[in-house]
Motif scaffolding. Structure first.
Motif, PDB file in Angstrom:
ATOM      1  N   ARG A  61      19.485  -1.924  45.510  1.00  0.00           N
ATOM      2  CA  ARG A  61      20.762  -2.336  46.101  1.00  0.00           C
ATOM      3  C   ARG A  61      20.789  -3.849  46.305  1.00  0.00           C
ATOM      4  N   ASN A  62      21.992  -4.397  46.215  1.00  0.00           N
ATOM      5  CA  ASN A  62      22.180  -5.804  46.539  1.00  0.00           C
ATOM      6  C   ASN A  62      22.249  -5.985  48.054  1.00  0.00           C
ATOM      7  N   LEU A  63      22.135  -7.233  48.482  1.00  0.00           N
ATOM      8  CA  LEU A  63      22.163  -7.513  49.918  1.00  0.00           C
ATOM      9  C   LEU A  63      23.489  -7.104  50.542  1.00  0.00           C
ATOM     10  N   ALA A  64      24.566  -7.359  49.850  1.00  0.00           N
ATOM     11  CA  ALA A  64      25.876  -6.994  50.389  1.00  0.00           C
ATOM     12  C   ALA A  64      25.996  -5.480  50.559  1.00  0.00           C
ATOM     13  N   GLU A  65      25.448  -4.714  49.624  1.00  0.00           N
ATOM     14  CA  GLU A  65      25.492  -3.253  49.732  1.00  0.00           C
ATOM     15  C   GLU A  65      24.618  -2.757  50.887  1.00  0.00           C
ATOM     16  N   ILE A  66      23.471  -3.404  51.108  1.00  0.00           N
ATOM     17  CA  ILE A  66      22.605  -2.981  52.214  1.00  0.00           C
ATOM     18  C   ILE A  66      23.284  -3.217  53.559  1.00  0.00           C
ATOM     19  N   LEU A  67      24.000  -4.325  53.672  1.00  0.00           N
ATOM     20  CA  LEU A  67      24.657  -4.644  54.935  1.00  0.00           C
ATOM     21  C   LEU A  67      25.894  -3.796  55.191  1.00  0.00           C
ATOM     22  N   SER A  68      26.553  -3.346  54.137  1.00  0.00           N
ATOM     23  CA  SER A  68      27.824  -2.645  54.312  1.00  0.00           C
ATOM     24  C   SER A  68      27.739  -1.132  54.082  1.00  0.00           C
ATOM     25  N   GLU A  69      26.680  -0.646  53.451  1.00  0.00           N
ATOM     26  CA  GLU A  69      26.596   0.778  53.100  1.00  0.00           C
ATOM     27  C   GLU A  69      25.345   1.415  53.710  1.00  0.00           C
ATOM     28  N   ARG A  70      25.144   1.212  54.983  1.00  0.00           N
ATOM     29  CA  ARG A  70      23.950   1.748  55.634  1.00  0.00           C
ATOM     30  C   ARG A  70      23.974   3.275  55.699  1.00  0.00           C
ATOM     31  N   GLU A  71      25.141   3.838  55.923  1.00  0.00           N
ATOM     32  CA  GLU A  71      25.232   5.294  56.047  1.00  0.00           C
ATOM     33  C   GLU A  71      24.877   5.982  54.739  1.00  0.00           C
ATOM     34  N   SER A  72      25.396   5.493  53.639  1.00  0.00           N
ATOM     35  CA  SER A  72      25.084   6.121  52.350  1.00  0.00           C
ATOM     36  C   SER A  72      23.611   5.942  51.993  1.00  0.00           C
ATOM     37  N   ILE A  73      23.043   4.776  52.332  1.00  0.00           N
ATOM     38  CA  ILE A  73      21.618   4.554  52.064  1.00  0.00           C
ATOM     39  C   ILE A  73      20.767   5.497  52.906  1.00  0.00           C
ATOM     40  N   SER A  74      21.144   5.681  54.164  1.00  0.00           N
ATOM     41  CA  SER A  74      20.400   6.601  55.030  1.00  0.00           C
ATOM     42  C   SER A  74      20.470   8.027  54.513  1.00  0.00           C
ATOM     43  N   ALA A  75      21.646   8.437  54.043  1.00  0.00           N
ATOM     44  CA  ALA A  75      21.792   9.792  53.507  1.00  0.00           C
ATOM     45  C   ALA A  75      20.941   9.978  52.250  1.00  0.00           C
ATOM     46  N   THR A  76      20.908   8.960  51.389  1.00  0.00           N
ATOM     47  CA  THR A  76      20.083   9.049  50.174  1.00  0.00           C
ATOM     48  C   THR A  76      18.595   9.163  50.514  1.00  0.00           C
ATOM     49  N   MET A  77      18.151   8.372  51.491  1.00  0.00           N
ATOM     50  CA  MET A  77      16.753   8.432  51.906  1.00  0.00           C
ATOM     51  C   MET A  77      16.416   9.774  52.550  1.00  0.00           C
TER      52      MET A  77
END
Length: 205
Positions: A61-77
């Motif tokens: 993920r790019n930095l902008a995606e990490i800062l704005s898409e925390r919920e989707s990243i948490s669900a994927t993890m």
């Protein structure tokens, strides 16, 4: 259910930015037999797997995606960890990314970029305002040009606004064309009725 707070690992994002991520993983034991027989230390193994999964997921993920898409990243993890720990008898209930810390230099660069963007927007807004004001002045000039009396009314209104400020000195602007017309009329009368300077000198002699 056990709650484990991450060790804030350093992660390299897809756009080559190093960030420190603080995460929390909630997991519980769903099969005590497999927890004992399938893995030596289920808690330590789950923590190591969570840290590795965090680096793998955020690395794509790019930095902008990490800062704005925390919920989707948490669900994927959470989905990835739950599948990986299922043979151990461990159930990953939830994964949360609490904080993403950026390097100080990057924070300053982002702040400078945001400030420059705000200044650019302010200049654009000011330019648009001046453009609209110039159009309004043009329309007002056309209206005043159609009625000469409107110019005099505007002139008197301006003088009234100046006098309301309690100034000791008031300057009355007069059009140059008006003064030149009076000067021409005066010179014409002198030519008709008066003598020239040369004639006066000859009379004295």
């Amino acid at each position: 259910m056990r709650v484990h707070k991450g060790c804030r690992p350093q992660v390299l994002t897809h756009d080559s930015v190093t960030v420190a991520v603080d995460g929390v993983i909630y997991f519980s034991i769903k099969d005590a037999l497999r927890v004992v027989t399938a893995v030596a230390d289920y808690s330590h193994s789950t923590r190591l797997l969570a840290a590795t999964t965090l680096r793998n997921v955020l690395g794509t993920r790019n930095l902008a995606e990490i800062l704005s898409e925390r919920e989707s990243i948490s669900a994927t993890m959470q989905s990835s960890l739950d599948d990986a720990t299922d043979p151990w008898g461990v159930k990953v209930e939830r994964v949360e990314i609490k904080d993403v810390r950026l390097p100080v230099q990057l924070q300053r660069a982002m702040a400078a970029e945001a400030e420059a963007a705000r200044e650019a927007r302010a200049k654009v807004i000011a330019a648009e305002g001046e453009q609209r004001a110039s159009r309004a002045l043009k329309e007002a000039a056309e209206v005043i040009n159609e009625s000469p009396a409107a110019l005099q009314l505007r002139y008197m209104q301006t003088l009234n606004a100046i006098s309301a400020e309690k100034n000791s000195t008031i300057i009355f602007p007069l059009p140059i064309d008006l003064l030149s017309q009076y000067m021409k009329n005066g010179n014409g009368k002198n030519r008709k009725t008066g003598k020239s300077k040369k004639d006066l000198l000859s009379d004295d002699e």
